[in-house]
Design a protein around this motif. Sequence first.
Motif, PDB file in Angstrom:
ATOM      1  N   UNK A 313      -9.279 -20.246  14.103  1.00  0.00           N
ATOM      2  CA  UNK A 313      -8.249 -20.187  13.294  1.00  0.00           C
ATOM      3  C   UNK A 313      -8.350 -20.829  11.861  1.00  0.00           C
ATOM      4  N   UNK A 314      -9.496 -21.688  11.931  1.00  0.00           N
ATOM      5  CA  UNK A 314      -9.531 -22.259  10.500  1.00  0.00           C
ATOM      6  C   UNK A 314     -10.425 -21.468   9.795  1.00  0.00           C
ATOM      7  N   UNK A 315     -10.763 -20.492  10.467  1.00  0.00           N
ATOM      8  CA  UNK A 315     -12.215 -19.641   9.586  1.00  0.00           C
ATOM      9  C   UNK A 315     -11.629 -19.257   8.076  1.00  0.00           C
ATOM     10  N   UNK A 316     -10.471 -18.879   7.895  1.00  0.00           N
ATOM     11  CA  UNK A 316     -10.029 -18.100   6.707  1.00  0.00           C
ATOM     12  C   UNK A 316     -10.139 -19.135   5.396  1.00  0.00           C
ATOM     13  N   UNK A 317     -10.040 -20.317   5.939  1.00  0.00           N
ATOM     14  CA  UNK A 317     -10.366 -21.169   4.544  1.00  0.00           C
ATOM     15  C   UNK A 317     -11.935 -21.795   4.576  1.00  0.00           C
ATOM     16  N   UNK A 318     -12.743 -21.335   5.515  1.00  0.00           N
ATOM     17  CA  UNK A 318     -14.049 -21.962   5.462  1.00  0.00           C
ATOM     18  C   UNK A 318     -15.078 -20.830   4.488  1.00  0.00           C
ATOM     19  N   UNK A 319     -16.051 -21.516   4.171  1.00  0.00           N
ATOM     20  CA  UNK A 319     -17.045 -20.679   3.551  1.00  0.00           C
ATOM     21  C   UNK A 319     -18.264 -20.864   4.482  1.00  0.00           C
ATOM     22  N   UNK A 320     -18.948 -19.618   4.331  1.00  0.00           N
ATOM     23  CA  UNK A 320     -20.062 -19.719   5.169  1.00  0.00           C
ATOM     24  C   UNK A 320     -20.163 -19.615   6.810  1.00  0.00           C
ATOM     25  N   UNK A 321     -18.691 -19.233   7.247  1.00  0.00           N
ATOM     26  CA  UNK A 321     -18.681 -19.296   8.693  1.00  0.00           C
ATOM     27  C   UNK A 321     -19.464 -17.934   9.286  1.00  0.00           C
ATOM     28  N   UNK A 322     -19.374 -16.956   8.739  1.00  0.00           N
ATOM     29  CA  UNK A 322     -20.082 -15.856   9.373  1.00  0.00           C
ATOM     30  C   UNK A 322     -21.691 -16.049   9.120  1.00  0.00           C
ATOM     31  N   UNK A 323     -22.313 -16.790   8.058  1.00  0.00           N
ATOM     32  CA  UNK A 323     -23.311 -17.208   7.952  1.00  0.00           C
ATOM     33  C   UNK A 323     -23.939 -17.991   8.971  1.00  0.00           C
ATOM     34  N   UNK A 324     -23.135 -19.197   9.429  1.00  0.00           N
ATOM     35  CA  UNK A 324     -23.585 -19.901  10.645  1.00  0.00           C
ATOM     36  C   UNK A 324     -23.379 -19.181  11.792  1.00  0.00           C
ATOM     37  N   UNK A 325     -22.442 -18.395  12.000  1.00  0.00           N
ATOM     38  CA  UNK A 325     -22.405 -17.534  13.326  1.00  0.00           C
ATOM     39  C   UNK A 325     -23.537 -16.555  13.683  1.00  0.00           C
ATOM     40  N   UNK A 326     -24.216 -15.960  12.814  1.00  0.00           N
ATOM     41  CA  UNK A 326     -25.135 -15.098  12.592  1.00  0.00           C
ATOM     42  C   UNK A 326     -26.537 -15.694  12.642  1.00  0.00           C
ATOM     43  N   UNK A 327     -26.497 -16.864  12.148  1.00  0.00           N
ATOM     44  CA  UNK A 327     -27.795 -17.920  12.422  1.00  0.00           C
ATOM     45  C   UNK A 327     -27.930 -18.283  13.806  1.00  0.00           C
ATOM     46  N   UNK A 328     -26.952 -18.513  14.312  1.00  0.00           N
ATOM     47  CA  UNK A 328     -27.078 -18.942  15.673  1.00  0.00           C
ATOM     48  C   UNK A 328     -27.549 -17.639  16.572  1.00  0.00           C
ATOM     49  N   UNK A 329     -26.872 -16.322  16.188  1.00  0.00           N
ATOM     50  CA  UNK A 329     -27.180 -15.314  16.979  1.00  0.00           C
ATOM     51  C   UNK A 329     -28.930 -14.767  16.733  1.00  0.00           C
ATOM     52  N   UNK A 330     -29.292 -14.871  15.503  1.00  0.00           N
ATOM     53  CA  UNK A 330     -30.690 -14.746  15.211  1.00  0.00           C
ATOM     54  C   UNK A 330     -31.721 -15.785  15.946  1.00  0.00           C
ATOM     55  N   UNK A 331     -31.201 -16.980  15.813  1.00  0.00           N
ATOM     56  CA  UNK A 331     -32.133 -17.725  16.398  1.00  0.00           C
ATOM     57  C   UNK A 331     -32.390 -17.521  18.108  1.00  0.00           C
ATOM     58  N   UNK A 332     -31.240 -16.945  18.611  1.00  0.00           N
ATOM     59  CA  UNK A 332     -31.465 -16.704  20.114  1.00  0.00           C
ATOM     60  C   UNK A 332     -32.070 -15.173  20.152  1.00  0.00           C
ATOM     61  N   UNK A 333     -32.059 -14.475  19.203  1.00  0.00           N
ATOM     62  CA  UNK A 333     -32.662 -13.357  19.082  1.00  0.00           C
ATOM     63  C   UNK A 333     -31.794 -12.160  19.564  1.00  0.00           C
TER      64      UNK A 333
END
Length: 441
Positions: A313-333
């Motif tokens: 729910x706090x995503x809308x005021x966060x910067x870089x949420x998507x970047x962090x999310x995709x970084x985790x996905x990329x790390x686990x291929x």
Amino acid sequence: MIVMKFGGSSVANREQITKVLGIVRDRLDRRPVVVSSAHKGITDALIDAARTAASGFEPGEAVIERQRTVAGELGCAPELLMPLYSDIRDLLRGIRLVGELSPRSLDHISSFGERMSVRCIADYFTRQGLAAQAFDAWDLGLHTDDNYGRARPVAEYAERMKAAFAEKVPPGVVPIVTGFVGKSARGVITTLGRNGSDLSATLVGAAIGADEVQIWSDTDGVMSADPSIVKAAKSIPTMRFDEAAELAFFGSRVLHPATLLPAIGANISVRVLNTNRPGHPGTVIESAPEPKSSPVTSIAYKEGQTVLVITEPRMFEQVGFLARFFEVLARHQVVVDLVATSEVSVSITTHDREALERSLPDLAPLGRVEVHGGKTILAVVGRHIQHTKGVGAKVLEAMSRADVNIQMHTFGMSSNNISLVIDDDAVGRAVATLHAALFED
Ligand code: ASP
Ligand code: MG
């Protein structure tokens, strides 16, 4: 020159291989190079035998018997494949002894299907009066990286292949080349991935500068939907590379997804044809076909996908949420196929459930995570969708008529497809209703 690739069902048995002989013979003036798959079912049987061996059981001779039957129908001398049969037995014994099947061993055992089929086909063609010679693709320069199970050629392959064709293929002889397999720089056997013979064909075509690559299969070219679900499915006369690539990716059974890249690079058209109806013009895939009126080219689907939803729910005021999310996905291929976002949640799809599971502990701190398996991506593909009003409405209306619940939906600017995520068990009625709405009015 043309490259003619024949799939497993086209070379399944003597009856089919005789059709192939006729088709090749009729095109001798175009100097054909044949690329062949294994006989239908042989690759699966090899993999089954290897898995049986790896779990400690005696795999038996079923796969060899199967190959022997086809070779016998073709009248090949028993000695032709003896050395390969004995390699298969040795390899299976080795796998059973170590009780383990590495990706490298899996590629090695899978490679025998094509190596056996090209030998039988070349031998049969030659005895029928058409001079032919079998080649393992690596002897013609198909050198790859060592990503077992999804190997790709090294940059210098094309030059080597061109030289090898000139040096090794005698004039007037039709080369019958293995699809699917290659060898790494260290000389280890690799494969391009299941259904990889299509890719072998375009790689050969690009290297030798063929006029056309023909993919011979068992449908009248690329169809507007899976003909096993939709009786009214039609053959599509022309498609652009980008549309075909999208369809291949979304699981249209006709082409391996990476097939078109070499053809695009070398600007060689790819024609999809039917071995059982060689007179049908099939589908031509090229860079700029004739303009055509229908906004939609085809419907494809990919079952067995997994959706991951992360809600914060706090995503809308966060910067870089998507970047962090995709970084985790990329790390686990985790390979991500579709993405849809709203203010407080992000949904993605992937076909690799195992990788996704591995990423879950690292995703947990980012928000509430849900995983839903058993999903299908349904894609409506066509380069005119972008500029045509009302296609989306027709698609959504068809889903409602078919009583199908849409769980995710993506369509992007300059996109040539509308993708929906639905339950696996809704695919049949979704595709049939959609086909009726888009193609049968
Ligand atoms: N024989 C391989 C397979 O079954 C490659 C191919 O047919 O394209 O996946
Ligand atoms: Mg295939």
